[in-house]
Design a protein around this motif. Structure first.
Motif, short mmCIF file in Angstrom:
data_model
loop_
_atom_site.label_atom_id
_atom_site.label_comp_id
_atom_site.label_asym_id
_atom_site.label_seq_id
_atom_site.Cartn_x
_atom_site.Cartn_y
_atom_site.Cartn_z
N ILE A 126 0.86 -1.18 0.00
CA ILE A 126 0.00 0.00 0.00
C ILE A 126 0.90 1.23 0.00
N THR A 159 -6.17 2.91 6.97
CA THR A 159 -7.43 3.32 6.34
C THR A 159 -7.23 4.50 5.40
N TYR A 162 -5.52 3.36 2.16
CA TYR A 162 -6.21 2.34 1.37
C TYR A 162 -6.61 2.96 0.04
N HIS A 168 -6.34 8.90 0.07
CA HIS A 168 -5.08 8.17 -0.04
C HIS A 168 -4.04 8.89 -0.89
#
Length: 269
Positions: A126, A159, A162, A168
């Motif tokens: 990520i 979170t 993500y 993000h």
């Protein structure tokens, strides 16, 4: 007249002045190396040399032209070398003596939560960009994002980054031990020293540390590689434990051994 009269007396303060000037010039060279500022500096020196020649040859019109030019020369130099001057001032502010008065210590749980989140982001590939404010304020960059002022936690950082979360993109900025904002826009470095294969996240991390004394953590979305940027330099291929060590050194939290042991326990659990 004896030889003694021709000897120029050298005081201790003169030696100190020479050392300080040499140090400042060396730091300026380090800041300008690999940038367009070197070419600008050579151009300025060429103009100055031309002015010396014109004055020596007593060329009236050109001498008057350079005389008028010299009146705005200082302002022009400040404008042209503004990024390098700002980085030099930031470097001065990073000295341990000054940072004692302006840098607030970061709690150990903040580092633990960030390291745990980064380790998980690296494992899951990520992408992430986390900037820590130090002595230089990041308010200008915080205002470009979404204000959160939220408590730092591993779950919240995962979170935010993500890829289906609208926050993000951009950077998370940590200020006063809280997540001040997310989706922040950072300046992108144009340094020719960086690899052309680096993505926008890494260049933004380096760009912020070129202009401030922030400490920035980057996680690559493609490879999961953990990197950090500080003082305009990028350090890549770090483990979670190495990241914690660098965070402690940068943010002056507590001895590295203790956090490394805690990080290993957290990652194993």
């Amino acid at each position: 007249m004896t030889l003694v009269h021709w000897i120029i007396p050298i005081r201790l303060v003169d030696l100190l002045e020479i050392a300080l000037v040499a140090y400042v010039l060396y730091k300026l060279y380090q800041l300008m190396r690999g940038t367009l500022a070197v070419q600008i500096f050579l151009g300025v020196m060429a103009i100055y040399l031309l002015q010396v020649i014109v004055t020596a040859l007593d060329m009236t019109m050109l001498r008057r032209f350079f005389s008028a030019l010299s009146e705005v020369a200082v302002l022009a130099v400040i404008i042209l070398f503004q990024p390098e001057i700002r980085r030099l001032l930031v470097m001065v502010a990073q000295t341990p003596f000054l940072r004692r008065f302006v840098a607030a210590p970061v709690r150990e749980e903040v580092i633990n939560e960030v390291c745990a989140a980064v380790a998980e982001m690296s494992r899951l590939r990520i992408g992430g960009l986390i900037a820590f404010e130090r002595s230089t304020g990041l308010r200008h960059y915080i205002e470009t994002g979404t204000i959160l002022n939220a408590r730092i936690s591993r779950e919240l950082l995962l979170t935010i980054f993500y890829d289906k979360n609208p926050l993000h993109d951009g950077a998370v900025i940590i200020r006063n031990q809280v997540i001040a904002a997310a989706r922040c826009i950072l300046p992108v470095s144009t340094s020719m020293k960086l690899s052309p294969h680096l993505g926008l996240r890494h260049r933004a991390a380096v760009g912020l540390t070129e202009q401030t004394d922030a400490f920035v953590v980057v996680v690559s979305e493609e490879t999961g590689t953990i990197s950090v940027a500080q003082q305009g330099e990028l350090i890549s291929n770090l483990t979670a434990a190495e990241l914690c060590t660098l965070l402690i050194e940068a943010l002056e939290a507590r001895p590295a051994v203790e956090v490394e042991e805690e990080t290993s326990v957290n990652l194993q659990s």
